[in-house]
Design a protein around this motif. Structure first.
Motif, PDB file in Angstrom:
ATOM      1  N   ILE A   1       1.044  -1.210  -0.085  1.00  0.00           N
ATOM      2  CA  ILE A   1      -0.075   0.126   0.190  1.00  0.00           C
ATOM      3  C   ILE A   1       0.818   1.303  -0.009  1.00  0.00           C
ATOM      4  O   ILE A   1       0.594   2.272  -0.907  1.00  0.00           O
ATOM      5  CB  ILE A   1      -0.853  -0.012   1.115  1.00  0.00           C
ATOM      6  CG1 ILE A   1      -1.937  -1.150   0.933  1.00  0.00           C
ATOM      7  CG2 ILE A   1      -1.580   1.382   1.277  1.00  0.00           C
ATOM      8  CD1 ILE A   1      -2.668  -1.371   2.328  1.00  0.00           C
ATOM      9  N   ALA A   2       2.108   1.168   0.666  1.00  0.00           N
ATOM     10  CA  ALA A   2       2.937   2.376   0.776  1.00  0.00           C
ATOM     11  C   ALA A   2       3.596   2.607  -0.515  1.00  0.00           C
ATOM     12  O   ALA A   2       3.668   3.648  -0.735  1.00  0.00           O
ATOM     13  CB  ALA A   2       3.887   2.234   1.896  1.00  0.00           C
ATOM     14  N   GLY A   3       3.929   1.439  -1.185  1.00  0.00           N
ATOM     15  CA  GLY A   3       4.595   1.513  -2.383  1.00  0.00           C
ATOM     16  C   GLY A   3       3.744   2.131  -3.504  1.00  0.00           C
ATOM     17  O   GLY A   3       3.878   2.796  -4.478  1.00  0.00           O
ATOM     18  N   ALA A   4       2.359   1.737  -3.465  1.00  0.00           N
ATOM     19  CA  ALA A   4       1.410   2.111  -4.611  1.00  0.00           C
ATOM     20  C   ALA A   4       1.134   3.528  -4.376  1.00  0.00           C
ATOM     21  O   ALA A   4       0.838   4.245  -5.288  1.00  0.00           O
ATOM     22  CB  ALA A   4       0.043   1.297  -4.374  1.00  0.00           C
ATOM     23  N   SER A   5       1.060   3.879  -3.109  1.00  0.00           N
ATOM     24  CA  SER A   5       0.524   5.429  -3.007  1.00  0.00           C
ATOM     25  C   SER A   5       1.809   6.405  -3.016  1.00  0.00           C
ATOM     26  O   SER A   5       1.661   7.573  -2.831  1.00  0.00           O
ATOM     27  CB  SER A   5      -0.017   5.628  -1.440  1.00  0.00           C
ATOM     28  OG  SER A   5       0.936   5.417  -0.606  1.00  0.00           O
ATOM     29  N   ALA A   6       3.032   5.859  -3.378  1.00  0.00           N
ATOM     30  CA  ALA A   6       4.337   6.853  -3.691  1.00  0.00           C
ATOM     31  C   ALA A   6       3.997   7.721  -4.624  1.00  0.00           C
ATOM     32  O   ALA A   6       3.173   7.429  -5.586  1.00  0.00           O
ATOM     33  CB  ALA A   6       5.417   6.066  -3.618  1.00  0.00           C
ATOM     34  N   SER A   7       4.912   8.895  -4.725  1.00  0.00           N
ATOM     35  CA  SER A   7       4.716   9.648  -5.762  1.00  0.00           C
ATOM     36  C   SER A   7       5.106   9.157  -7.290  1.00  0.00           C
ATOM     37  O   SER A   7       4.641   9.451  -8.085  1.00  0.00           O
ATOM     38  CB  SER A   7       5.609  10.998  -5.488  1.00  0.00           C
ATOM     39  OG  SER A   7       6.892  10.623  -5.416  1.00  0.00           O
ATOM     40  N   ASP A   8       6.145   8.079  -7.077  1.00  0.00           N
ATOM     41  CA  ASP A   8       6.531   7.456  -8.474  1.00  0.00           C
ATOM     42  C   ASP A   8       6.373   5.983  -8.062  1.00  0.00           C
ATOM     43  O   ASP A   8       7.714   5.270  -7.994  1.00  0.00           O
ATOM     44  CB  ASP A   8       7.986   7.930  -8.723  1.00  0.00           C
ATOM     45  CG  ASP A   8       8.416   7.412  -9.875  1.00  0.00           C
ATOM     46  OD1 ASP A   8       7.562   7.035 -10.933  1.00  0.00           O
ATOM     47  OD2 ASP A   8       9.539   7.287 -10.389  1.00  0.00           O
ATOM     48  N   PRO A   9       5.441   5.216  -8.342  1.00  0.00           N
ATOM     49  CA  PRO A   9       5.288   3.741  -7.905  1.00  0.00           C
ATOM     50  C   PRO A   9       6.123   3.115  -9.060  1.00  0.00           C
ATOM     51  O   PRO A   9       6.149   3.338 -10.052  1.00  0.00           O
ATOM     52  CB  PRO A   9       3.825   3.735  -7.745  1.00  0.00           C
ATOM     53  CG  PRO A   9       3.443   4.726  -8.755  1.00  0.00           C
ATOM     54  CD  PRO A   9       4.012   5.787  -8.414  1.00  0.00           C
ATOM     55  N   LYS A  10       6.541   2.006  -8.496  1.00  0.00           N
ATOM     56  CA  LYS A  10       7.370   1.105  -9.657  1.00  0.00           C
ATOM     57  C   LYS A  10       6.935  -0.448  -9.169  1.00  0.00           C
ATOM     58  O   LYS A  10       6.637  -0.641  -8.223  1.00  0.00           O
ATOM     59  CB  LYS A  10       8.884   1.150  -9.200  1.00  0.00           C
ATOM     60  CG  LYS A  10       9.476   2.677  -9.593  1.00  0.00           C
ATOM     61  CD  LYS A  10      10.901   2.635  -9.556  1.00  0.00           C
ATOM     62  CE  LYS A  10      11.289   4.038  -9.964  1.00  0.00           C
ATOM     63  NZ  LYS A  10      10.796   4.590 -11.094  1.00  0.00           N
ATOM     64  N   LEU A  11       6.979  -1.066 -10.408  1.00  0.00           N
ATOM     65  CA  LEU A  11       6.583  -2.533 -10.157  1.00  0.00           C
ATOM     66  C   LEU A  11       7.882  -3.518  -9.898  1.00  0.00           C
ATOM     67  O   LEU A  11       7.663  -4.794 -10.075  1.00  0.00           O
ATOM     68  CB  LEU A  11       5.892  -3.212 -11.513  1.00  0.00           C
ATOM     69  CG  LEU A  11       4.425  -2.333 -11.432  1.00  0.00           C
ATOM     70  CD1 LEU A  11       3.772  -2.847 -12.558  1.00  0.00           C
ATOM     71  CD2 LEU A  11       3.604  -2.844 -10.401  1.00  0.00           C
ATOM     72  N   THR A  12       9.083  -2.769  -9.920  1.00  0.00           N
ATOM     73  CA  THR A  12      10.159  -3.899  -9.719  1.00  0.00           C
ATOM     74  C   THR A  12      10.128  -4.823  -8.596  1.00  0.00           C
ATOM     75  O   THR A  12      10.606  -5.862  -8.707  1.00  0.00           O
ATOM     76  CB  THR A  12      11.426  -2.852  -9.610  1.00  0.00           C
ATOM     77  OG1 THR A  12      11.232  -2.135  -8.731  1.00  0.00           O
ATOM     78  CG2 THR A  12      11.741  -2.245 -11.155  1.00  0.00           C
ATOM     79  N   ASN A  13       9.646  -4.458  -7.423  1.00  0.00           N
ATOM     80  CA  ASN A  13       9.653  -5.186  -6.465  1.00  0.00           C
ATOM     81  C   ASN A  13       8.600  -6.427  -6.765  1.00  0.00           C
ATOM     82  O   ASN A  13       8.773  -7.530  -6.187  1.00  0.00           O
ATOM     83  CB  ASN A  13       9.290  -4.474  -5.172  1.00  0.00           C
ATOM     84  CG  ASN A  13      10.015  -3.508  -4.697  1.00  0.00           C
ATOM     85  OD1 ASN A  13      11.395  -3.782  -4.724  1.00  0.00           O
ATOM     86  ND2 ASN A  13       9.737  -2.422  -3.925  1.00  0.00           N
ATOM     87  N   VAL A  14       7.731  -6.236  -7.335  1.00  0.00           N
ATOM     88  CA  VAL A  14       6.609  -7.251  -7.601  1.00  0.00           C
ATOM     89  C   VAL A  14       7.150  -8.041  -8.644  1.00  0.00           C
ATOM     90  O   VAL A  14       6.957  -9.301  -8.501  1.00  0.00           O
ATOM     91  CB  VAL A  14       5.130  -6.573  -7.919  1.00  0.00           C
ATOM     92  CG1 VAL A  14       4.202  -7.706  -8.239  1.00  0.00           C
ATOM     93  CG2 VAL A  14       4.578  -5.578  -6.986  1.00  0.00           C
ATOM     94  N   ALA A  15       8.091  -7.590  -9.418  1.00  0.00           N
ATOM     95  CA  ALA A  15       8.342  -8.536 -10.637  1.00  0.00           C
ATOM     96  C   ALA A  15       9.431  -9.664  -9.960  1.00  0.00           C
ATOM     97  O   ALA A  15       9.135 -10.872 -10.411  1.00  0.00           O
ATOM     98  CB  ALA A  15       9.330  -7.686 -11.640  1.00  0.00           C
TER      99      ALA A  15
END
Length: 39
Positions: A1-15
């Motif tokens: 949730i914290a990563g999705a609400s960041a100003s520049d969200p990235k999907l590298t952690n999910v990858a």
């Protein structure tokens, strides 16, 4: 949730989780297939 609400969200952690999940899925499928051939 914290990563999705960041100003520049990235999907590298999910990858990373997706790759590990895919490898686990393939290994599980191969083990199940091998188990059904022996019966």
């Amino acid at each position: 949730i914290a990563g999705a609400s960041a100003s520049d969200p990235k999907l590298t952690n999910v990858a990373g989780y997706a790759v590990l999940g895919g490898v686990f899925f393939l290994v599980s499928a191969l083990r199940l297939r091998r188990g059904t051939k022996q019966d």
